[in-house]
Design a protein around this motif. Structure first.
Motif, PDB file in Angstrom:
ATOM      1  N   GLU A 152     -13.072  -4.940  -4.190  1.00  0.00           N
ATOM      2  CA  GLU A 152     -12.105  -5.821  -4.849  1.00  0.00           C
ATOM      3  C   GLU A 152     -11.084  -5.000  -5.638  1.00  0.00           C
ATOM      4  O   GLU A 152      -9.882  -5.305  -5.639  1.00  0.00           O
ATOM      5  N   VAL A 153     -11.551  -3.949  -6.311  1.00  0.00           N
ATOM      6  CA  VAL A 153     -10.650  -3.084  -7.068  1.00  0.00           C
ATOM      7  C   VAL A 153      -9.647  -2.420  -6.133  1.00  0.00           C
ATOM      8  O   VAL A 153      -8.448  -2.351  -6.428  1.00  0.00           O
ATOM      9  N   ALA A 154     -10.115  -1.939  -4.993  1.00  0.00           N
ATOM     10  CA  ALA A 154      -9.248  -1.235  -4.047  1.00  0.00           C
ATOM     11  C   ALA A 154      -8.072  -2.104  -3.629  1.00  0.00           C
ATOM     12  O   ALA A 154      -6.909  -1.681  -3.699  1.00  0.00           O
ATOM     13  N   PHE A 155      -8.344  -3.312  -3.198  1.00  0.00           N
ATOM     14  CA  PHE A 155      -7.276  -4.174  -2.699  1.00  0.00           C
ATOM     15  C   PHE A 155      -6.434  -4.738  -3.843  1.00  0.00           C
ATOM     16  O   PHE A 155      -5.227  -4.935  -3.693  1.00  0.00           O
ATOM     17  N   ALA A 156      -7.055  -4.971  -4.996  1.00  0.00           N
ATOM     18  CA  ALA A 156      -6.299  -5.449  -6.156  1.00  0.00           C
ATOM     19  C   ALA A 156      -5.299  -4.405  -6.624  1.00  0.00           C
ATOM     20  O   ALA A 156      -4.200  -4.734  -7.079  1.00  0.00           O
ATOM     21  N   ALA A 157      -5.663  -3.121  -6.506  1.00  0.00           N
ATOM     22  CA  ALA A 157      -4.775  -2.045  -6.943  1.00  0.00           C
ATOM     23  C   ALA A 157      -3.694  -1.728  -5.917  1.00  0.00           C
ATOM     24  O   ALA A 157      -2.776  -0.953  -6.205  1.00  0.00           O
ATOM     25  N   GLY A 158      -3.799  -2.301  -4.717  1.00  0.00           N
ATOM     26  CA  GLY A 158      -2.755  -2.106  -3.717  1.00  0.00           C
ATOM     27  C   GLY A 158      -3.089  -1.140  -2.605  1.00  0.00           C
ATOM     28  O   GLY A 158      -2.217  -0.806  -1.790  1.00  0.00           O
ATOM     29  N   PHE A 159      -4.339  -0.672  -2.536  1.00  0.00           N
ATOM     30  CA  PHE A 159      -4.721   0.238  -1.458  1.00  0.00           C
ATOM     31  C   PHE A 159      -4.902  -0.532  -0.154  1.00  0.00           C
ATOM     32  O   PHE A 159      -5.349  -1.686  -0.156  1.00  0.00           O
ATOM     33  N   ALA A 160      -4.564   0.112   0.955  1.00  0.00           N
ATOM     34  CA  ALA A 160      -4.620  -0.547   2.258  1.00  0.00           C
ATOM     35  C   ALA A 160      -6.034  -0.618   2.826  1.00  0.00           C
ATOM     36  O   ALA A 160      -6.311  -1.445   3.689  1.00  0.00           O
ATOM     37  N   SER A 161      -6.921   0.268   2.351  1.00  0.00           N
ATOM     38  CA  SER A 161      -8.286   0.285   2.872  1.00  0.00           C
ATOM     39  C   SER A 161      -9.232   0.881   1.845  1.00  0.00           C
ATOM     40  O   SER A 161      -8.803   1.589   0.919  1.00  0.00           O
ATOM     41  N   ILE A 162     -10.526   0.611   2.027  1.00  0.00           N
ATOM     42  CA  ILE A 162     -11.544   1.198   1.150  1.00  0.00           C
ATOM     43  C   ILE A 162     -11.553   2.716   1.300  1.00  0.00           C
ATOM     44  O   ILE A 162     -11.698   3.451   0.314  1.00  0.00           O
ATOM     45  N   ARG A 163     -11.388   3.169   2.517  1.00  0.00           N
ATOM     46  CA  ARG A 163     -11.408   4.614   2.759  1.00  0.00           C
ATOM     47  C   ARG A 163     -10.272   5.305   2.013  1.00  0.00           C
ATOM     48  O   ARG A 163     -10.475   6.344   1.378  1.00  0.00           O
ATOM     49  N   GLN A 164      -9.064   4.725   2.074  1.00  0.00           N
ATOM     50  CA  GLN A 164      -7.916   5.299   1.367  1.00  0.00           C
ATOM     51  C   GLN A 164      -8.161   5.292  -0.140  1.00  0.00           C
ATOM     52  O   GLN A 164      -7.849   6.259  -0.841  1.00  0.00           O
ATOM     53  N   PHE A 165      -8.753   4.222  -0.634  1.00  0.00           N
ATOM     54  CA  PHE A 165      -9.069   4.101  -2.057  1.00  0.00           C
ATOM     55  C   PHE A 165     -10.052   5.183  -2.491  1.00  0.00           C
ATOM     56  O   PHE A 165      -9.821   5.906  -3.477  1.00  0.00           O
ATOM     57  N   ASN A 166     -11.155   5.336  -1.750  1.00  0.00           N
ATOM     58  CA  ASN A 166     -12.160   6.343  -2.103  1.00  0.00           C
ATOM     59  C   ASN A 166     -11.576   7.753  -2.064  1.00  0.00           C
ATOM     60  O   ASN A 166     -11.838   8.572  -2.957  1.00  0.00           O
ATOM     61  N   GLN A 167     -10.784   8.024  -1.048  1.00  0.00           N
ATOM     62  CA  GLN A 167     -10.175   9.351  -0.903  1.00  0.00           C
ATOM     63  C   GLN A 167      -9.251   9.656  -2.075  1.00  0.00           C
ATOM     64  O   GLN A 167      -9.282  10.753  -2.647  1.00  0.00           O
ATOM     65  N   THR A 168      -8.419   8.684  -2.421  1.00  0.00           N
ATOM     66  CA  THR A 168      -7.434   8.896  -3.481  1.00  0.00           C
ATOM     67  C   THR A 168      -8.103   9.100  -4.838  1.00  0.00           C
ATOM     68  O   THR A 168      -7.737  10.015  -5.588  1.00  0.00           O
ATOM     69  N   ILE A 169      -9.085   8.273  -5.165  1.00  0.00           N
ATOM     70  CA  ILE A 169      -9.762   8.401  -6.457  1.00  0.00           C
ATOM     71  C   ILE A 169     -10.473   9.750  -6.561  1.00  0.00           C
ATOM     72  O   ILE A 169     -10.401  10.429  -7.599  1.00  0.00           O
ATOM     73  N   ARG A 170     -11.136  10.142  -5.488  1.00  0.00           N
ATOM     74  CA  ARG A 170     -11.833  11.447  -5.520  1.00  0.00           C
ATOM     75  C   ARG A 170     -10.828  12.595  -5.674  1.00  0.00           C
ATOM     76  O   ARG A 170     -11.064  13.550  -6.424  1.00  0.00           O
ATOM     77  N   GLN A 171      -9.715  12.488  -4.960  1.00  0.00           N
ATOM     78  CA  GLN A 171      -8.719  13.555  -5.010  1.00  0.00           C
ATOM     79  C   GLN A 171      -8.031  13.643  -6.372  1.00  0.00           C
ATOM     80  O   GLN A 171      -7.816  14.740  -6.905  1.00  0.00           O
ATOM     81  N   LEU A 172      -7.694  12.499  -6.968  1.00  0.00           N
ATOM     82  CA  LEU A 172      -6.905  12.511  -8.192  1.00  0.00           C
ATOM     83  C   LEU A 172      -7.737  12.615  -9.463  1.00  0.00           C
ATOM     84  O   LEU A 172      -7.232  13.042 -10.506  1.00  0.00           O
ATOM     85  N   TYR A 173      -9.020  12.205  -9.399  1.00  0.00           N
ATOM     86  CA  TYR A 173      -9.861  12.231 -10.592  1.00  0.00           C
ATOM     87  C   TYR A 173     -11.075  13.148 -10.459  1.00  0.00           C
ATOM     88  O   TYR A 173     -11.793  13.362 -11.433  1.00  0.00           O
TER      89      TYR A 173
END
Length: 466
Positions: A152-173
């Motif tokens: 729910e957080v992934a799509f609410a924040a505007g990410f296109a997919s769960i995979r993109q969300f997980n990748q971005t959070i791991r990379q940036l944080y």
């Protein structure tokens, strides 16, 4: 800023530079605020970036200690009226997430390629990278302050997919979404400070009374956010200013708090703000959680939280007329507004019974009132037949949004029947958050050149002294 001055700034840990630029550390791979309390790296290991997105694009992840993505925004985006400044304001308002880079480019009158090249040169990152940084920050806030699932957080924040969300959070944080949530659970994150609990009771009580419904049957999500700013800030003057101008039914204000309804791109919301001491505490009830980033950005504009009061007061304090006023009232802000179109209608109609009647006649009732906040401000389409400025907004003869060209907007305003020079300037000052607008006052009929570029702040000092 040369290397010696930069190093002196970093050693001073001066918070006023937070958000103006970011510091990457080659040896650790992190980027920080200038005020980060961590041990100072060697000068040769430092890299400067104009935006968090630029640091992220260079491969740096956010420092877990100083949380650079939560720093106040740069005051440059209030002052700058060029394409880069307009683009940053539109990106912060969520335009790329809603309409893509093509929509942003079209709004600014550039090709996508031209716009990417311009922003890369000015800001160190293109529009997609800038929007990605904002999505990541929104996701972090949701992970820390709500019980929403990761999907729910992934799509609410505007990410296109769960995979993109997980990748971005791991990379940036440098953490997975689950680790990021676990790390902040129970700490200061976005939770209220005990010292501010009592002062926020007025807002908290109303939000609780509003329950979980905003609008007609929509289920809302409650989010609490700490809004950072550069001190000093005269919170009493800010809340007094807003309380004196409330529209009954739409807003409510008093000592130390302000509350109102919002009409946002995906839904509606009720927001309450209180003074948290070294931050503003903001509680939101969102009908659609995708509106979080936009709501936060608009609250920051309303409260003028990205200003640098010390820089402003250095300029104004050099003038013999303003110097004693600046000394007497440090930290005065120039409030913007959450909805430029609404502010334009309010300015044209005046603060009085006419506005209350418009809200009663055309406003949309909230499903569950929050204190004295019972309605949304009427949509422009409903007002078009009775308010000329609303008709101009609906037909496109007037454009007032975060990316508007301020000079062109003022010309358009002057063409609207009933809008005089003073009203157009007031709309430009608050609806478009222009810090360099002056309305003639009884004390001074024309702003001296020495007051530029902060004439709006000079005006607020004169108002406070009246």
């Amino acid at each position: 800023m040369d290397a010696d001055n930069l190093y002196a700034v970093l050693r001073s840990r001066d918070r006023r530079f937070d958000g103006r630029f970011f510091v990457g550390v080659v040896t650790t791979g992190v980027y920080c605020r200038p005020s980060c309390p961590a041990a100072m790296p060697k000068p040769e290991n430092l890299r400067l970036y104009p935006t968090a997105a630029a640091a992220q694009q260079a491969g740096h992840r956010a420092c877990k200690r100083c949380r650079p993505d939560a720093a106040p925004g740069s005051p440059d985006w209030n002052l700058r009226a060029d394409v880069a400044g307009r683009a940053m304001r539109l990106i912060a308002d969520g335009l790329v997430d809603r309409e893509g880079v093509s929509g942003l480019a079209a709004r600014l009158g550039y090709s996508e390629r031209q716009l990417h090249r311009l922003l890369l040169a000015e800001l160190g990152a293109g529009p997609q990278a800038l929007a990605r940084a904002q999505r990541a920050q929104t996701a972090r806030i949701l992970l820390e302050s709500t019980g929403l699932g990761a999907g729910e957080v992934a799509f609410a924040a505007g990410f296109a997919s769960i995979r993109q969300f997980n990748q971005t959070i791991r990379q940036l944080y440098g953490l997975t979404p689950t680790e990021l949530r676990s790390r902040t659970a129970g700490n200061h994150g976005n939770r209220p400070d005990p010292a501010t609990e009592r002062g926020s009771a007025a807002v908290h009580g109303a939000v609780t009374a509003a329950g979980s419904v905003v609008g007609s049957g929509s289920r809302a999500v409650r989010v609490e956010v700490r809004l950072a700013y550069r001190p000093p800030l005269d919170a009493e003057a800010l809340f007094t200013y807003l309380a004196a101008r409330v529209v009954p039914g739409v807003e409510e204000g008093g000592a130390g708090f302000y509350r109102r309804s919002l009409r946002l791109p995906y839904g509606t919301a009720v927001v309450g703000v209180t003074d948290g001491g070294d931050h503003m505490r903001c509680e939101l009830l969102l009908a659609d959680v995708r509106d979080l980033a936009v709501a936060v950005r608009r609250c920051r504009v309303l409260l003028d939280l990205d200003a640098d009061p010390r820089e402003i007061e250095e300029v104004l304090g050099a003038d013999p007329v303003l110097a004693p006023l600046v000394t007497a009232r440090p930290g005065l802000r120039s409030p913007g507004h959450v909805d430029p179109a609404e502010l334009a209608v309010r300015a044209a109609c005046g603060q009085g019974e006419e506005l209350a009647e418009l809200v009663e006649r055309f406003g949309e009732p909230l499903g569950s009132p929050a204190g004295a906040v019972t309605h949304l401000f009427p949509p422009m389409a409903a007002l078009a037949e009775v308010v000329p400025i609303a008709e101009a907004l609906v037909t496109g003869r007037l454009t007032l949004d975060p990316g508007a060209d301020r000079d062109e907007a003022e010309r358009q305003l002057r063409a609207v029947p009933g809008v005089d020079e003073r009203t157009a300037a007031y709309i430009r000052m608050r609806a478009l958050a222009d810090p360099d607008v002056f309305l003639p006052t009884q004390q001074v009929r024309q702003a001296p050149a020495s007051w530029r570029p902060w004439r709006s702040y000079a005006l607020h000092h004169l108002w406070a002294a009246a």
